[in-house]
Design a protein around this motif. Structure first.
Motif, mmCIF file in Angstrom:
data_model
loop_
_atom_site.group_PDB
_atom_site.id
_atom_site.type_symbol
_atom_site.label_atom_id
_atom_site.label_comp_id
_atom_site.label_asym_id
_atom_site.label_seq_id
_atom_site.Cartn_x
_atom_site.Cartn_y
_atom_site.Cartn_z
ATOM 1 N N MET A 11 0.805 -1.213 0.000
ATOM 2 C CA MET A 11 0.000 0.000 0.000
ATOM 3 C C MET A 11 0.840 1.266 0.000
ATOM 4 O O MET A 11 0.425 2.268 -0.556
ATOM 5 C CB MET A 11 -0.933 0.023 1.203
ATOM 6 C CG MET A 11 -1.967 -1.088 1.143
ATOM 7 S SD MET A 11 -3.215 -0.974 2.439
ATOM 8 C CE MET A 11 -2.333 -0.256 3.758
ATOM 9 N N ILE A 15 -1.306 6.943 0.109
ATOM 10 C CA ILE A 15 -2.702 6.800 -0.300
ATOM 11 C C ILE A 15 -3.597 7.924 0.211
ATOM 12 O O ILE A 15 -4.461 8.405 -0.500
ATOM 13 C CB ILE A 15 -3.237 5.433 0.153
ATOM 14 C CG1 ILE A 15 -2.526 4.355 -0.667
ATOM 15 C CG2 ILE A 15 -4.743 5.331 -0.036
ATOM 16 C CD1 ILE A 15 -2.686 2.980 -0.133
ATOM 17 N N ARG A 110 -9.067 1.102 5.025
ATOM 18 C CA ARG A 110 -7.819 1.267 4.292
ATOM 19 C C ARG A 110 -7.855 0.336 3.076
ATOM 20 O O ARG A 110 -8.199 -0.836 3.208
ATOM 21 C CB ARG A 110 -6.672 0.846 5.216
ATOM 22 C CG ARG A 110 -5.366 1.508 5.005
ATOM 23 C CD ARG A 110 -4.429 1.185 6.162
ATOM 24 N NE ARG A 110 -4.822 1.871 7.393
ATOM 25 C CZ ARG A 110 -4.557 3.153 7.638
ATOM 26 N NH1 ARG A 110 -3.886 3.877 6.758
ATOM 27 N NH2 ARG A 110 -4.944 3.722 8.760
ATOM 28 N N PRO A 111 -7.528 0.819 1.884
ATOM 29 C CA PRO A 111 -7.524 -0.092 0.737
ATOM 30 C C PRO A 111 -6.406 -1.132 0.852
ATOM 31 O O PRO A 111 -5.305 -0.810 1.284
ATOM 32 C CB PRO A 111 -7.289 0.823 -0.468
ATOM 33 C CG PRO A 111 -6.889 2.143 0.059
ATOM 34 C CD PRO A 111 -7.159 2.191 1.530
ATOM 35 N N ARG A 113 -5.627 -2.875 -1.898
ATOM 36 C CA ARG A 113 -4.950 -2.635 -3.183
ATOM 37 C C ARG A 113 -5.585 -1.385 -3.774
ATOM 38 O O ARG A 113 -6.712 -1.012 -3.404
ATOM 39 C CB ARG A 113 -5.100 -3.813 -4.144
ATOM 40 C CG ARG A 113 -6.503 -3.951 -4.734
ATOM 41 C CD ARG A 113 -6.556 -4.970 -5.860
ATOM 42 N NE ARG A 113 -7.928 -5.067 -6.382
ATOM 43 C CZ ARG A 113 -8.319 -5.984 -7.257
ATOM 44 N NH1 ARG A 113 -7.466 -6.861 -7.732
ATOM 45 N NH2 ARG A 113 -9.579 -6.003 -7.688
ATOM 46 N N THR A 114 -4.870 -0.713 -4.674
ATOM 47 C CA THR A 114 -5.444 0.462 -5.327
ATOM 48 C C THR A 114 -5.575 0.285 -6.833
ATOM 49 O O THR A 114 -6.132 1.143 -7.504
ATOM 50 C CB THR A 114 -4.624 1.731 -5.043
ATOM 51 O OG1 THR A 114 -3.268 1.499 -5.440
ATOM 52 C CG2 THR A 114 -4.648 2.092 -3.564
ATOM 53 N N TYR A 121 -7.300 2.128 -11.623
ATOM 54 C CA TYR A 121 -7.475 2.601 -10.251
ATOM 55 C C TYR A 121 -8.701 1.918 -9.645
ATOM 56 O O TYR A 121 -9.808 2.025 -10.194
ATOM 57 C CB TYR A 121 -7.653 4.113 -10.244
ATOM 58 C CG TYR A 121 -7.743 4.696 -8.841
ATOM 59 C CD1 TYR A 121 -6.680 4.593 -7.959
ATOM 60 C CD2 TYR A 121 -8.887 5.363 -8.415
ATOM 61 C CE1 TYR A 121 -6.755 5.123 -6.684
ATOM 62 C CE2 TYR A 121 -8.975 5.900 -7.134
ATOM 63 C CZ TYR A 121 -7.899 5.782 -6.279
ATOM 64 O OH TYR A 121 -7.979 6.313 -5.004
ATOM 65 N N PRO A 123 -9.537 1.052 -5.677
ATOM 66 C CA PRO A 123 -9.269 0.809 -4.256
ATOM 67 C C PRO A 123 -10.223 -0.250 -3.712
ATOM 68 O O PRO A 123 -11.434 -0.068 -3.706
ATOM 69 C CB PRO A 123 -9.548 2.170 -3.615
ATOM 70 C CG PRO A 123 -9.612 3.154 -4.735
ATOM 71 C CD PRO A 123 -10.076 2.383 -5.928
ATOM 72 N N ASP A 124 -9.662 -1.373 -3.293
ATOM 73 C CA ASP A 124 -10.474 -2.508 -2.861
ATOM 74 C C ASP A 124 -9.990 -3.021 -1.514
ATOM 75 O O ASP A 124 -8.867 -2.744 -1.096
ATOM 76 C CB ASP A 124 -10.372 -3.647 -3.891
ATOM 77 C CG ASP A 124 -10.981 -3.263 -5.234
ATOM 78 O OD1 ASP A 124 -12.054 -2.626 -5.238
ATOM 79 O OD2 ASP A 124 -10.387 -3.584 -6.270
ATOM 80 N N ALA A 160 -13.411 0.755 0.490
ATOM 81 C CA ALA A 160 -12.075 1.305 0.716
ATOM 82 C C ALA A 160 -12.034 2.809 0.448
ATOM 83 O O ALA A 160 -12.775 3.333 -0.387
ATOM 84 C CB ALA A 160 -11.066 0.600 -0.189
ATOM 85 N N HIS A 162 -10.993 6.227 -1.109
ATOM 86 C CA HIS A 162 -10.580 6.652 -2.449
ATOM 87 C C HIS A 162 -9.928 8.028 -2.339
ATOM 88 O O HIS A 162 -10.371 8.856 -1.551
ATOM 89 C CB HIS A 162 -11.784 6.792 -3.376
ATOM 90 C CG HIS A 162 -12.398 5.495 -3.795
ATOM 91 N ND1 HIS A 162 -12.784 4.517 -2.898
ATOM 92 C CD2 HIS A 162 -12.700 5.025 -5.031
ATOM 93 C CE1 HIS A 162 -13.297 3.494 -3.579
ATOM 94 N NE2 HIS A 162 -13.258 3.772 -4.871
#
Ligand SMILES: [Zn+2]
Length: 206
Positions: A11, A15, A110-111, A113-114, A121, A123-124, A160, A162
């Motif tokens: 991460m 972010i 908190r994501p 992955r982005t 893009y 955010p998951d 998540a 963004h």
């Protein structure tokens, strides 16, 4: 949680740099949740995400928001926009239950992955694979999800954080909200559509 630690290295620290801080609203922002229910809900969100949610606020329309970092005005507006679209499509179907902003709680995690596998893009959050284990979405014990329903009563889901593409937040809200709306208004359709491992995605309601 284990997953949270696992993903930390991917991460980085960049972010949330562009998120603007707003003062916290008083606890009265969540009048519909008793202290006990609120504590259980937060505990559930922490278990699923491995995050802490020190920020509590609400959107202009009255959705309760718990977040890892203070959400910007644009993020809060995107949440309201998603619910506005959700309630409109629900009314078109004649649904009457859970069409009020103030009955919903969202968690902004908190994501993990982005970017998605195509480099877009996205955010998951990583959530335990559960019924998806061994299937197309399985990344090795967990799956990446744009959002996840945490509870039906109180009605809550998580997505998540963004830092751009806030219309994606509106979509996630509208899509996760669909499961809750269906749960309270069309239980057979809810049962048929709740598990995406058997195929089917969003939108469910057109
Ligand atoms: Zn879904």
């Amino acid at each position: 949680m284990r997953l949270g630690k696992l993903m930390t290295g991917l991460m980085g620290g960049l972010i949330f740099a562009s998120l603007i801080s707003f003062p916290l609203q008083p606890a009265a922002a969540t009048p519909q949740l008793s202290p006990y229910v609120k504590a259980k809900l937060i505990q559930r969100a922490e278990q699923v995400t491995g995050d802490k949610f020190p920020i509590v606020t609400s959107t202009p329309r009255g959705v309760t928001v718990f977040a890892v970092t203070a959400p910007s005005k644009d993020v809060l507006a995107a949440i309201d926009q998603g619910f506005t679209e959700l309630f409109a499509v629900a009314r078109r179907h004649g649904y009457q239950n859970r069409l009020s902003f103030s009955t919903y709680t969202v968690f902004i995690a908190r994501p993990d992955r982005t970017k998605d596998s195509a480099g877009q893009y996205s955010p998951d959050i990583a959530v335990p694979a559960g019924q998806y284990a061994g299937g197309y979405y399985d990344q090795g014990g967990y799956i990446y999800a744009a959002g996840m329903v945490l509870a039906f009563n109180p009605s809550a889901f998580v997505f998540a954080a963004h830092e751009r593409d806030f219309s994606r937040i509106s979509n996630v809200v509208r899509y996760e909200g669909e499961h809750i709306i269906l749960y309270y208004n069309d239980r057979p359709l809810y049962e048929k559509t709740a598990d995406h491992s058997k195929g089917g995605g969003h939108p469910i309601l057109q």
